[in-house]
Scaffold this motif. Sequence first.
Motif, PDB file in Angstrom:
ATOM      1  N   ASN A 174       0.837  -1.210   0.000  1.00 27.95           N
ATOM      2  CA  ASN A 174       0.000   0.000   0.000  1.00 27.95           C
ATOM      3  C   ASN A 174       0.870   1.258   0.000  1.00 27.95           C
ATOM      4  N   LEU A 175       1.943   1.227   0.797  1.00 29.67           N
ATOM      5  CA  LEU A 175       2.845   2.370   0.867  1.00 29.67           C
ATOM      6  C   LEU A 175       3.513   2.608  -0.484  1.00 29.67           C
ATOM      7  N   TYR A 176       4.013   1.534  -1.101  1.00 32.02           N
ATOM      8  CA  TYR A 176       4.721   1.691  -2.368  1.00 32.02           C
ATOM      9  C   TYR A 176       3.777   2.181  -3.465  1.00 32.02           C
ATOM     10  N   THR A 177       2.564   1.662  -3.489  1.00 32.43           N
ATOM     11  CA  THR A 177       1.579   2.120  -4.475  1.00 32.43           C
ATOM     12  C   THR A 177       1.331   3.612  -4.323  1.00 32.43           C
ATOM     13  N   MET A 178       1.134   4.043  -3.078  1.00 36.92           N
ATOM     14  CA  MET A 178       0.874   5.467  -2.820  1.00 36.92           C
ATOM     15  C   MET A 178       2.041   6.327  -3.281  1.00 36.92           C
ATOM     16  N   LEU A 179       3.276   5.925  -2.936  1.00 36.30           N
ATOM     17  CA  LEU A 179       4.457   6.709  -3.288  1.00 36.30           C
ATOM     18  C   LEU A 179       4.712   6.705  -4.797  1.00 36.30           C
ATOM     19  N   PHE A 180       4.499   5.558  -5.429  1.00 33.91           N
ATOM     20  CA  PHE A 180       4.722   5.449  -6.872  1.00 33.91           C
ATOM     21  C   PHE A 180       3.780   6.378  -7.631  1.00 33.91           C
ATOM     22  N   ILE A 181       2.512   6.369  -7.262  1.00 33.04           N
ATOM     23  CA  ILE A 181       1.532   7.216  -7.951  1.00 33.04           C
ATOM     24  C   ILE A 181       1.803   8.695  -7.669  1.00 33.04           C
ATOM     25  N   LYS A 182       2.194   9.023  -6.442  1.00 34.06           N
ATOM     26  CA  LYS A 182       2.523  10.424  -6.130  1.00 34.06           C
ATOM     27  C   LYS A 182       3.741  10.878  -6.938  1.00 34.06           C
ATOM     28  N   GLN A 183       4.709   9.975  -7.143  1.00 33.93           N
ATOM     29  CA  GLN A 183       5.868  10.326  -7.969  1.00 33.93           C
ATOM     30  C   GLN A 183       5.441  10.580  -9.412  1.00 33.93           C
ATOM     31  N   CYS A 184       4.577   9.720  -9.952  1.00 38.81           N
ATOM     32  CA  CYS A 184       4.079   9.927 -11.327  1.00 38.81           C
ATOM     33  C   CYS A 184       3.359  11.263 -11.448  1.00 38.81           C
ATOM     34  N   ASP A 185       2.501  11.578 -10.479  1.00 40.25           N
ATOM     35  CA  ASP A 185       1.748  12.833 -10.539  1.00 40.25           C
ATOM     36  C   ASP A 185       2.662  14.048 -10.376  1.00 40.25           C
ATOM     37  N   ALA A 186       3.703  13.910  -9.553  1.00 42.04           N
ATOM     38  CA  ALA A 186       4.663  15.012  -9.403  1.00 42.04           C
ATOM     39  C   ALA A 186       5.408  15.252 -10.716  1.00 42.04           C
ATOM     40  N   LEU A 187       5.716  14.183 -11.434  1.00 43.96           N
ATOM     41  CA  LEU A 187       6.418  14.319 -12.711  1.00 43.96           C
ATOM     42  C   LEU A 187       5.534  14.930 -13.793  1.00 43.96           C
ATOM     43  N   SER A 188       4.214  14.898 -13.594  1.00 45.10           N
ATOM     44  CA  SER A 188       3.312  15.500 -14.594  1.00 45.10           C
ATOM     45  C   SER A 188       3.547  17.002 -14.722  1.00 45.10           C
ATOM     46  N   GLU A 189       4.112  17.615 -13.699  1.00 42.00           N
ATOM     47  CA  GLU A 189       4.368  19.058 -13.745  1.00 42.00           C
ATOM     48  C   GLU A 189       5.529  19.391 -14.679  1.00 42.00           C
ATOM     49  N   ILE A 190       6.516  18.486 -14.788  1.00 42.47           N
ATOM     50  CA  ILE A 190       7.689  18.786 -15.615  1.00 42.47           C
ATOM     51  C   ILE A 190       7.741  17.960 -16.896  1.00 42.47           C
ATOM     52  N   LEU A 191       6.942  16.883 -16.962  1.00 42.49           N
ATOM     53  CA  LEU A 191       6.883  16.043 -18.166  1.00 42.49           C
ATOM     54  C   LEU A 191       5.418  15.734 -18.502  1.00 42.49           C
ATOM     55  N   PRO A 192       4.618  16.771 -18.780  1.00 38.79           N
ATOM     56  CA  PRO A 192       3.181  16.549 -18.987  1.00 38.79           C
ATOM     57  C   PRO A 192       2.845  15.691 -20.198  1.00 38.79           C
ATOM     58  N   GLY A 193       3.752  15.612 -21.172  1.00 39.53           N
ATOM     59  CA  GLY A 193       3.478  14.805 -22.353  1.00 39.53           C
ATOM     60  C   GLY A 193       3.508  13.312 -22.093  1.00 39.53           C
ATOM     61  N   LEU A 194       4.079  12.892 -20.981  1.00 41.11           N
ATOM     62  CA  LEU A 194       4.131  11.473 -20.622  1.00 41.11           C
ATOM     63  C   LEU A 194       3.387  11.189 -19.331  1.00 41.11           C
ATOM     64  N   PHE A 195       3.629  11.993 -18.306  1.00 36.15           N
ATOM     65  CA  PHE A 195       3.027  11.749 -16.994  1.00 36.15           C
ATOM     66  C   PHE A 195       1.807  12.646 -16.793  1.00 36.15           C
ATOM     67  N   GLU A 196       0.732  12.372 -17.553  1.00 34.98           N
ATOM     68  CA  GLU A 196      -0.515  13.073 -17.276  1.00 34.98           C
ATOM     69  C   GLU A 196      -0.971  12.685 -15.871  1.00 34.98           C
ATOM     70  N   GLU A 197      -1.673  13.580 -15.206  1.00 37.20           N
ATOM     71  CA  GLU A 197      -2.123  13.254 -13.849  1.00 37.20           C
ATOM     72  C   GLU A 197      -2.884  11.933 -13.879  1.00 37.20           C
ATOM     73  N   THR A 198      -2.555  11.055 -12.955  1.00 39.33           N
ATOM     74  CA  THR A 198      -3.064   9.686 -12.993  1.00 39.33           C
ATOM     75  C   THR A 198      -4.573   9.642 -12.830  1.00 39.33           C
ATOM     76  N   SER A 199      -5.257   9.125 -13.853  1.00 41.04           N
ATOM     77  CA  SER A 199      -6.711   8.953 -13.764  1.00 41.04           C
ATOM     78  C   SER A 199      -7.028   7.965 -12.652  1.00 41.04           C
ATOM     79  N   ASN A 200      -8.142   8.189 -11.990  1.00 41.01           N
ATOM     80  CA  ASN A 200      -8.500   7.330 -10.860  1.00 41.01           C
ATOM     81  C   ASN A 200      -8.619   5.867 -11.260  1.00 41.01           C
ATOM     82  N   TYR A 201      -9.155   5.629 -12.452  1.00 45.65           N
ATOM     83  CA  TYR A 201      -9.345   4.232 -12.846  1.00 45.65           C
ATOM     84  C   TYR A 201      -8.011   3.523 -13.053  1.00 45.65           C
TER      85      TYR A 201
END
Length: 576
Positions: free
Chosen positions: A167-194
């Motif tokens: 659960n911890l790793y899932t939370m951190l992994f998704i937060k890392q992806c969403d943080a990267l959406s700010e500097i690499l929006p063409g790849l890391f779009e904010e993670t859709s809930n689904y």
Amino acid sequence: MDKNKIKKYAINARTELINAIKVKLATLGIDENEIQDKLSISTPDKEYYVDDNEANALTGAQIGWRKDIVAELNRHGYQEDSKTAYKDFVEEVAYTWFNRIIAIRFMEVNNYLPSRVRVLSSEEGRNEPDIINEAMEISDDLGGYSNQEKELITTALTEKTPELMDNLYTMLFIKQCDALSEILPGLFEETSNYLKLLFTPHYDRGVIKELVNEIPEEYFDVKREGQVQIIGWLYQYYNSAPHEEVVNMNGKAIQKDEIPAATQLFTPDWIVRYMVDNSLGKYYLERHPDSAVRQELKYLLPDEIKAINENQDIIDYKLLDNAMGSGHILVYAFDLFMKMYIEQGYSKRDAAQKIIENNLFGLEIDKRAFQLAYFSIMMKGREYDRRFLRRNPTTNLYYFEDLHVSDEFYNFISDKVVRANLKKVVKDFSDATELGSIIKIDESIDLDSIEEVVAGLDFESGLDVFGYKKIQKQILKTLKIIKVMTTKYEAVVTNPPYMNKFDKTLKKYLRDNYKNYSKDLFSVFIYHNVHQLVKGGYAGYMTPLVWMFIKTYEPLRHDIINNFKIDSLIQMEYSA
């Protein structure tokens, strides 16, 4: 670089991701045949779809996430063709996570992550990735933690039970992806809930663990073998199963959604260098005959280069790859442009941003390939400038989307000429993911007036139940693509699609617009691309050799011989 290791990993990763997503969908009562209603034992707070197992119960926000999945499946056409829509949806979710995992691995190996903390592995050789043990120290880099997330970090690191650590790793992994959406929006779009509901990243098993263990780290290291080779080969091998499936269909027409799988092939490095050295490289040497860059062009043919007295600023040189795949040609062109800029007196940092914003242009019908091309180019910028990703550079890379506009949207446009011109654009781009770069553009249309009017429309996001803002965004993106398509270039270099089994839509379009060149898509690209050049510019291709001999291609040969000059030509073996 051992391509067998890369191939084995990529093929297995695709299978594992797809199977895991299908298993998760099954627990939600969703498969290729039906979307089940919730079971009678469900309550307002808990929903069950396959059994009364608490592990499969949906609670809280997850209930809404399942509704998002159903909406996405319907957007893919589930109600008309459930099997195809289900297959396409699963593929889309799988490649989204695959691309993200590969990108994060590349960034962590090269120390490009803003936090400088590894997400998939540990520099100290620990079993857990460094992001777990340093979670509290990198809070700001991940956008901060809620009280619930802080509690999860503390409890998981104290108790270290497998469930809590997952659960911890899932939370951190998704937060890392969403943080990267700010500097690499063409790849890391904010993670859709689904997406959160359909993939659980594990650091101790599965695709992440196998990537770290099975693919040598130096394959990702830009100081050694890294970047375009590993990204390109991973992408090609990931798609090798669907590619084989499509090309072995015994003469059946290739359908719209099958074109990427049928046509995308990673271009070997020496061929990329040959094409770019003898197009962009030669164009530059003609205008800079004493340039030391000549020594860097390993594959420049040893022909006499005639000097051209033309004082053109390097910032105005433009290179287009209009079937860019995962971006191999563009990445090598970046390296060559860098040498030219340095020779012209620019610093590496200034050159990196100018190259990406002014010199490189790319088009692609496949979003997943676009994502990796975009990522590769952004990583080239980061290689020369530590703060590059924070500078929000604008790329000229795009993927095509089918453009559909509701009748209600047109009602917001009072200018009749603009409305009529927009309808022409929409008609031309209604099958953009099939036609892509060969769409014929009506250059009499005033694109600027359309852009001004559409950009000026104001839709409040919270009240936009009809999706007008999304349509507006898509129109504006299409107008930018058209400008790329109608610009003239000093070099147009590509490995075009090889395909001659067309569905009705593509066959009719080729017959109506490229009749004399419509035997195969590659011949259409040969004809099309030479007409995108400035005077004295170069088009470079890797194509099958049949256009030189078969009678069907005679009109193409006549057009080239009568109107253009073949500067160099290599006839390769069929097995090449």
